[in-house]
Design an enzyme around this catalytic site. Structure first.
Site, PDB file in Angstrom:
ATOM      1  N   LYS A  89      28.547  49.879 -28.965  1.00 34.26           N
ATOM      2  CA  LYS A  89      28.294  50.217 -30.684  1.00 34.26           C
ATOM      3  C   LYS A  89      27.514  48.960 -31.302  1.00 34.26           C
ATOM      4  CE  LYS A  89      32.425  53.000 -30.430  1.00 34.26           C
ATOM      5  NZ  LYS A  89      34.001  53.297 -31.279  1.00 34.26           N
ATOM      6  N   PHE A 119      38.312  58.866 -41.267  1.00 33.92           N
ATOM      7  CA  PHE A 119      37.168  58.085 -40.898  1.00 33.92           C
ATOM      8  C   PHE A 119      35.894  58.773 -40.316  1.00 33.92           C
ATOM      9  CE2 PHE A 119      40.198  58.582 -37.177  1.00 33.92           C
ATOM     10  CZ  PHE A 119      39.365  58.789 -36.329  1.00 33.92           C
ATOM     11  N   ARG A 179      37.960  53.164 -19.199  1.00 29.94           N
ATOM     12  CA  ARG A 179      38.892  53.220 -20.326  1.00 29.94           C
ATOM     13  C   ARG A 179      39.802  52.069 -20.261  1.00 29.94           C
ATOM     14  NH1 ARG A 179      38.235  56.674 -24.926  1.00 29.94           N
ATOM     15  NH2 ARG A 179      40.708  56.990 -24.944  1.00 29.94           N
ATOM     16  N   THR A 201      42.199  51.629 -28.388  1.00 31.30           N
ATOM     17  CA  THR A 201      41.260  51.920 -29.479  1.00 31.30           C
ATOM     18  C   THR A 201      41.295  50.766 -30.712  1.00 31.30           C
ATOM     19  OG1 THR A 201      41.574  54.056 -29.320  1.00 31.30           O
ATOM     20  CG2 THR A 201      40.598  53.484 -31.339  1.00 31.30           C
ATOM     21  N   ARG A 246      37.708  45.219 -25.555  1.00 29.35           N
ATOM     22  CA  ARG A 246      38.584  45.135 -26.881  1.00 29.35           C
ATOM     23  C   ARG A 246      39.389  44.114 -27.018  1.00 29.35           C
ATOM     24  NH1 ARG A 246      38.763  51.952 -27.350  1.00 29.35           N
ATOM     25  NH2 ARG A 246      36.663  52.216 -28.078  1.00 29.35           N
ATOM     26  N   ASN A 276      35.115  48.506 -32.996  1.00 31.35           N
ATOM     27  CA  ASN A 276      35.733  48.141 -31.627  1.00 31.35           C
ATOM     28  C   ASN A 276      34.725  48.065 -30.565  1.00 31.35           C
ATOM     29  OD1 ASN A 276      35.373  50.886 -31.549  1.00 31.35           O
ATOM     30  ND2 ASN A 276      37.485  51.336 -31.176  1.00 31.35           N
ATOM     31  N   HIS A 296      32.326  52.477 -26.706  1.00 35.68           N
ATOM     32  CA  HIS A 296      32.861  53.697 -26.536  1.00 35.68           C
ATOM     33  C   HIS A 296      32.897  54.082 -25.147  1.00 35.68           C
ATOM     34  CE1 HIS A 296      33.335  58.023 -26.410  1.00 35.68           C
ATOM     35  NE2 HIS A 296      32.231  58.102 -25.747  1.00 35.68           N
ATOM     36  N   GLU A 312      29.207  64.305 -22.963  1.00 31.82           N
ATOM     37  CA  GLU A 312      28.468  63.425 -23.561  1.00 31.82           C
ATOM     38  C   GLU A 312      27.250  63.073 -22.951  1.00 31.82           C
ATOM     39  OE1 GLU A 312      31.743  60.471 -24.226  1.00 31.82           O
ATOM     40  OE2 GLU A 312      32.825  61.366 -25.844  1.00 31.82           O
TER      41      GLU A 312
HETATM   42  P1  RTP Z   1      35.741  55.760 -28.879  1.00 29.07           P
HETATM   43  O1  RTP Z   1      35.860  57.371 -28.733  1.00 29.07           O
HETATM   44  O2  RTP Z   1      34.721  55.213 -29.815  1.00 29.07           O
HETATM   45  O3  RTP Z   1      35.553  55.349 -27.323  1.00 29.07           O
HETATM   46  O4  RTP Z   1      37.304  55.178 -29.262  1.00 29.07           O
HETATM   47  P2  RTP Z   1      38.757  55.966 -28.782  1.00 29.07           P
HETATM   48  O5  RTP Z   1      38.334  57.007 -27.805  1.00 29.07           O
HETATM   49  O6  RTP Z   1      39.460  54.709 -28.175  1.00 29.07           O
HETATM   50  O7  RTP Z   1      39.175  56.317 -30.155  1.00 29.07           O
HETATM   51  P3  RTP Z   1      39.126  57.799 -30.834  1.00 29.07           P
HETATM   52  O8  RTP Z   1      40.380  58.235 -31.265  1.00 29.07           O
HETATM   53  O9  RTP Z   1      38.312  58.689 -30.014  1.00 29.07           O
HETATM   54  O10 RTP Z   1      38.406  57.277 -32.308  1.00 29.07           O
HETATM   55  C1  RTP Z   1      37.013  57.186 -32.200  1.00 29.07           C
HETATM   56  C2  RTP Z   1      36.576  56.059 -33.028  1.00 29.07           C
HETATM   57  O11 RTP Z   1      36.917  56.138 -34.510  1.00 29.07           O
HETATM   58  C3  RTP Z   1      37.321  55.001 -35.043  1.00 29.07           C
HETATM   59  N1  RTP Z   1      38.599  55.091 -35.490  1.00 29.07           N
HETATM   60  N2  RTP Z   1      38.896  54.542 -36.688  1.00 29.07           N
HETATM   61  N3  RTP Z   1      42.169  54.935 -38.180  1.00 29.07           N
HETATM   62  C4  RTP Z   1      40.903  54.092 -38.208  1.00 29.07           C
HETATM   63  O12 RTP Z   1      40.408  53.912 -38.995  1.00 29.07           O
HETATM   64  C5  RTP Z   1      40.202  54.699 -37.018  1.00 29.07           C
HETATM   65  N4  RTP Z   1      40.704  55.659 -35.799  1.00 29.07           N
HETATM   66  C6  RTP Z   1      39.527  55.809 -35.313  1.00 29.07           C
HETATM   67  C7  RTP Z   1      37.251  53.997 -33.897  1.00 29.07           C
HETATM   68  O13 RTP Z   1      36.374  53.053 -34.003  1.00 29.07           O
HETATM   69  C8  RTP Z   1      37.334  54.741 -32.725  1.00 29.07           C
HETATM   70  O14 RTP Z   1      36.741  54.143 -31.626  1.00 29.07           O
HETATM   71 MG    MG Z   2      37.383  58.610 -28.196  1.00 30.94          MG
END
Ligand code: RTP
Ligand code: MG
Length: 148
Positions: free
Chosen positions: A9, A57, A85, A91, A102, A112, A115, A126
């Site tokens: 990112k 968000f 992962r 996350t 992370r 973070n 992705h 994707e």
């Molecule tokens: P990513 O898709 O970016 O790899 O991250 P992830 O699977 O670990 O988490 P996901 O639930 O898919 O969330 C996507 C991205 O949204 C942002 N986020 N902000 N509470 C919040 O403010 C919040 N929750 C999620 C994070 O940057 C996350 O990577």
């Molecule tokens: Mg995700």
């Protein structure tokens, strides 16, 4: 051959973590099949995070992804989706284990660093969203017997 989509990112690129992140995937033993630095369009960012479009968000997440260049990659290898992962960590970087990307480099959930696709089907979606077929290398004629 299992493949996953990884994106460094804007914060990861700006903090010069590209080499460190690629090193971790390389040393784990995965194989790089696609790589590009790109300025993401709003349309692509919105499609990529489509699953989160009702979340509070969503807009700030899309704003962030389009704000400056990202590094988009395809990595392949046995079990790469789940293993990536694990390499990436939870996350929320504050909750992510030390030793993960992370966990080692972040403190903010909205910044973070990286992705990674969360399932094999998500990875397929994707990869086809971010890469054309010609941009992905097959390695099928590789002479390296250790590539799995
Ligand atoms: P990513 O898709 O970016 O790899 O991250 P992830 O699977 O670990 O988490 P996901 O639930 O898919 O969330 C996507 C991205 O949204 C942002 N986020 N902000 N509470 C919040 O403010 C919040 N929750 C999620 C994070 O940057 C996350 O990577
Ligand atoms: Mg995700």
């Amino acid at each position: 051959m299992e493949r996953t989509f990884i994106m460094i990112k804007p914060d990861g690129v700006q903090r010069n973590l590209v080499g460190e992140i690629i090193k971790r995937f390389e040393q784990k033993g995965f194989t790089l099949a696609g790589l590009k630095l790109m300025q993401v369009s709003r349309e692509l960012a919105e499609k990529h995070y489509d699953v989160h479009k009702e979340r509070p968000f969503f807009n700030s997440l899309v704003e962030f992804i389009v704000s400056s260049p990202v590094v988009a990659m395809v990595w392949q290898g046995e079990g790469v989706v789940a293993s990536a992962r694990k390499l990436i960590g939870a996350t929320d970087p504050l909750a992510a284990e030390p030793g993960t990307i992370r966990g080692d480099f972040g403190i903010e959930i909205g910044r973070n660093i990286i992705h990674g696709s969360d399932a094999i089907e998500t990875a397929q979606r994707e990869i086809s969203l971010w890469f054309s077929e010609e941009e992905i290398c097959s390695w099928e004629n590789s002479m390296k017997p250790w590539l799995k």
